[in-house]
Design a protein around this motif. Structure first.
Motif, PDB file in Angstrom:
ATOM      1  N   ASP A 108       0.843  -1.198   0.000  1.00  0.00           N
ATOM      2  CA  ASP A 108       0.000   0.000   0.000  1.00  0.00           C
ATOM      3  C   ASP A 108       0.884   1.255   0.000  1.00  0.00           C
ATOM      4  N   GLY A 109       0.715   2.078  -1.015  1.00  0.00           N
ATOM      5  CA  GLY A 109       1.459   3.331  -1.092  1.00  0.00           C
ATOM      6  C   GLY A 109       2.956   3.172  -1.117  1.00  0.00           C
ATOM      7  N   ALA A 110       3.444   2.054  -1.681  1.00  0.00           N
ATOM      8  CA  ALA A 110       4.868   1.729  -1.553  1.00  0.00           C
ATOM      9  C   ALA A 110       5.705   1.986  -2.806  1.00  0.00           C
ATOM     10  N   PHE A 111       5.072   2.266  -3.950  1.00  0.00           N
ATOM     11  CA  PHE A 111       5.827   2.268  -5.204  1.00  0.00           C
ATOM     12  C   PHE A 111       5.798   3.629  -5.890  1.00  0.00           C
ATOM     13  N   ASP A 112       6.979   4.045  -6.342  1.00  0.00           N
ATOM     14  CA  ASP A 112       7.117   5.337  -7.016  1.00  0.00           C
ATOM     15  C   ASP A 112       6.614   5.295  -8.453  1.00  0.00           C
ATOM     16  N   LEU A 113       6.666   4.133  -9.077  1.00  0.00           N
ATOM     17  CA  LEU A 113       6.116   3.948 -10.420  1.00  0.00           C
ATOM     18  C   LEU A 113       5.392   2.612 -10.456  1.00  0.00           C
ATOM     19  N   VAL A 114       4.147   2.635 -10.895  1.00  0.00           N
ATOM     20  CA  VAL A 114       3.354   1.419 -11.058  1.00  0.00           C
ATOM     21  C   VAL A 114       2.950   1.325 -12.528  1.00  0.00           C
ATOM     22  N   VAL A 115       3.134   0.162 -13.113  1.00  0.00           N
ATOM     23  CA  VAL A 115       2.828  -0.054 -14.532  1.00  0.00           C
ATOM     24  C   VAL A 115       1.742  -1.105 -14.656  1.00  0.00           C
ATOM     25  N   GLU A 116       0.636  -0.718 -15.249  1.00  0.00           N
ATOM     26  CA  GLU A 116      -0.491  -1.624 -15.503  1.00  0.00           C
ATOM     27  C   GLU A 116      -0.771  -1.631 -17.007  1.00  0.00           C
ATOM     28  N   ILE A 117      -0.442  -2.745 -17.662  1.00  0.00           N
ATOM     29  CA  ILE A 117      -0.638  -2.886 -19.104  1.00  0.00           C
ATOM     30  C   ILE A 117      -1.490  -4.118 -19.361  1.00  0.00           C
ATOM     31  N   ILE A 118      -2.704  -3.892 -19.827  1.00  0.00           N
ATOM     32  CA  ILE A 118      -3.692  -4.886 -20.284  1.00  0.00           C
ATOM     33  C   ILE A 118      -4.033  -5.978 -19.271  1.00  0.00           C
ATOM     34  N   THR A 119      -3.845  -5.718 -17.986  1.00  0.00           N
ATOM     35  CA  THR A 119      -4.253  -6.704 -16.986  1.00  0.00           C
ATOM     36  C   THR A 119      -5.736  -6.564 -16.649  1.00  0.00           C
ATOM     37  N   VAL A 120      -6.157  -5.339 -16.349  1.00  0.00           N
ATOM     38  CA  VAL A 120      -7.545  -5.125 -15.954  1.00  0.00           C
ATOM     39  C   VAL A 120      -8.506  -5.521 -17.067  1.00  0.00           C
ATOM     40  N   GLN A 121      -8.111  -5.323 -18.316  1.00  0.00           N
ATOM     41  CA  GLN A 121      -9.011  -5.672 -19.420  1.00  0.00           C
ATOM     42  C   GLN A 121      -9.223  -7.184 -19.533  1.00  0.00           C
ATOM     43  N   ALA A 122      -8.420  -7.973 -18.861  1.00  0.00           N
ATOM     44  CA  ALA A 122      -8.610  -9.426 -18.855  1.00  0.00           C
ATOM     45  C   ALA A 122      -9.609  -9.876 -17.801  1.00  0.00           C
ATOM     46  N   LEU A 123     -10.124  -8.928 -17.016  1.00  0.00           N
ATOM     47  CA  LEU A 123     -11.054  -9.253 -15.934  1.00  0.00           C
ATOM     48  C   LEU A 123     -12.472  -8.845 -16.323  1.00  0.00           C
ATOM     49  N   PRO A 124     -13.465  -9.576 -15.869  1.00  0.00           N
ATOM     50  CA  PRO A 124     -14.853  -9.224 -16.190  1.00  0.00           C
ATOM     51  C   PRO A 124     -15.273  -7.921 -15.524  1.00  0.00           C
ATOM     52  N   GLU A 125     -16.347  -7.348 -16.049  1.00  0.00           N
ATOM     53  CA  GLU A 125     -16.817  -6.024 -15.636  1.00  0.00           C
ATOM     54  C   GLU A 125     -16.980  -5.906 -14.121  1.00  0.00           C
ATOM     55  N   GLU A 126     -17.506  -6.939 -13.478  1.00  0.00           N
ATOM     56  CA  GLU A 126     -17.828  -6.821 -12.060  1.00  0.00           C
ATOM     57  C   GLU A 126     -16.592  -6.702 -11.165  1.00  0.00           C
ATOM     58  N   LEU A 127     -15.408  -6.984 -11.712  1.00  0.00           N
ATOM     59  CA  LEU A 127     -14.184  -6.875 -10.917  1.00  0.00           C
ATOM     60  C   LEU A 127     -13.383  -5.622 -11.234  1.00  0.00           C
ATOM     61  N   ARG A 128     -13.828  -4.830 -12.201  1.00  0.00           N
ATOM     62  CA  ARG A 128     -13.035  -3.692 -12.668  1.00  0.00           C
ATOM     63  C   ARG A 128     -12.778  -2.664 -11.571  1.00  0.00           C
ATOM     64  N   ALA A 129     -13.837  -2.234 -10.893  1.00  0.00           N
ATOM     65  CA  ALA A 129     -13.667  -1.165  -9.905  1.00  0.00           C
ATOM     66  C   ALA A 129     -12.713  -1.581  -8.789  1.00  0.00           C
ATOM     67  N   ALA A 130     -12.848  -2.802  -8.300  1.00  0.00           N
ATOM     68  CA  ALA A 130     -11.968  -3.281  -7.239  1.00  0.00           C
ATOM     69  C   ALA A 130     -10.535  -3.406  -7.735  1.00  0.00           C
ATOM     70  N   ALA A 131     -10.365  -3.849  -8.977  1.00  0.00           N
ATOM     71  CA  ALA A 131      -9.016  -4.019  -9.532  1.00  0.00           C
ATOM     72  C   ALA A 131      -8.321  -2.678  -9.712  1.00  0.00           C
ATOM     73  N   THR A 132      -9.022  -1.703 -10.268  1.00  0.00           N
ATOM     74  CA  THR A 132      -8.390  -0.399 -10.466  1.00  0.00           C
ATOM     75  C   THR A 132      -8.076   0.272  -9.137  1.00  0.00           C
ATOM     76  N   ALA A 133      -8.955   0.100  -8.152  1.00  0.00           N
ATOM     77  CA  ALA A 133      -8.691   0.678  -6.829  1.00  0.00           C
ATOM     78  C   ALA A 133      -7.477   0.023  -6.180  1.00  0.00           C
ATOM     79  N   ALA A 134      -7.333  -1.292  -6.354  1.00  0.00           N
ATOM     80  CA  ALA A 134      -6.189  -2.000  -5.776  1.00  0.00           C
ATOM     81  C   ALA A 134      -4.877  -1.528  -6.395  1.00  0.00           C
ATOM     82  N   ILE A 135      -4.892  -1.310  -7.708  1.00  0.00           N
ATOM     83  CA  ILE A 135      -3.691  -0.820  -8.382  1.00  0.00           C
ATOM     84  C   ILE A 135      -3.363   0.595  -7.914  1.00  0.00           C
TER      85      ILE A 135
END
Length: 205
Positions: A108-135
């Motif tokens: 939590d709050g530990a990284f100066d740069l976080v890279v998210e490339i095409i991971t969330v798009q592999a998840l169904p709609e109902e998990l999107r909000a939780a996934a983006t918040a976690a990232i």
């Protein structure tokens, strides 16, 4: 994370390890939009911490490590992590098996740069909000989140993947993250194809 949503990753990597399948998102190197952005922005690690979400075979993680970041990279598939370690013996990257919706609390709050490339798009709609918040939650004060996704303008199509709408990409701006850039950009190696590219920042304390 829902087992039903991610259970197909491990068999895919296992089959790829055995030479029976090809991993669709394996480009054989870092994502070209990440390379272009780091080069254009003059990104350098200087020992700062970076996190790669859904790291796959580790090409993006190795790119960040080469730029001087102390890099952690995770994937939900144990075989993906094993293959990444085997591909880069002696790598400085800390490869981990982890679930995006149940990440270690110390991230939590530990990284100066976080890279998210095409991971969330592999998840169904109902998990999107939780996934983006976690990232978003992993970005440190003063840190940056870099996002790449396929684009969805109309109704959802059968997936996976399920490309993101503009509103879903804007949804990464949660928990204090601020959206700095969101644009449609052509892929350097396939100019006819476009992707969302977003950069978000968390204000420094």
């Amino acid at each position: 994370m829902s087992d039903d949503a991610t259970s197909w990753f491990e068999p895919l990597y296992t089959a790829a390890q055995d030479g029976e399948r090809r991993i669709p998102w394996d480009r054989g190197g870092p994502h070209p939009l990440l390379m272009r952005w780091t080069a254009a922005s003059g990104v350098r690690g200087g020992g700062r911490r970076a996190l790669v979400v859904g790291a796959g075979l580790g090409f993006d993680a190795e790119h960040l490590a080469a730029l001087g970041f102390a890099t952690t990279a995770f994937d939900v598939a144990p075989t993906a992590v094993a293959m990444a370690r085997e591909r880069a013996p002696g790598s400085a990257v800390d490869y981990r098996v982890a679930d995006l919706l149940d990440l270690p609390r110390e991230w939590d709050g530990a990284f100066d740069l976080v890279v998210e490339i095409i991971t969330v798009q592999a998840l169904p709609e109902e998990l999107r909000a939780a996934a983006t918040a976690a990232i978003a939650a992993t970005v440190a004060p003063g840190g940056t989140l870099f996002v790449v996704s396929a684009i969805r303008d109309g109704a959802p199509e059968p997936g996976p993947p399920w490309p993101l709408t503009r509103e879903q990409v804007e949804g990464f701006a949660s928990g204090g993250l601020e959206l700095a850039v969101l644009e449609r950009v052509p892929l350097p190696d396939a100019p006819a194809e476009r992707r969302w590219q977003a950069v978000l920042h968390r204000p420094a304390d």
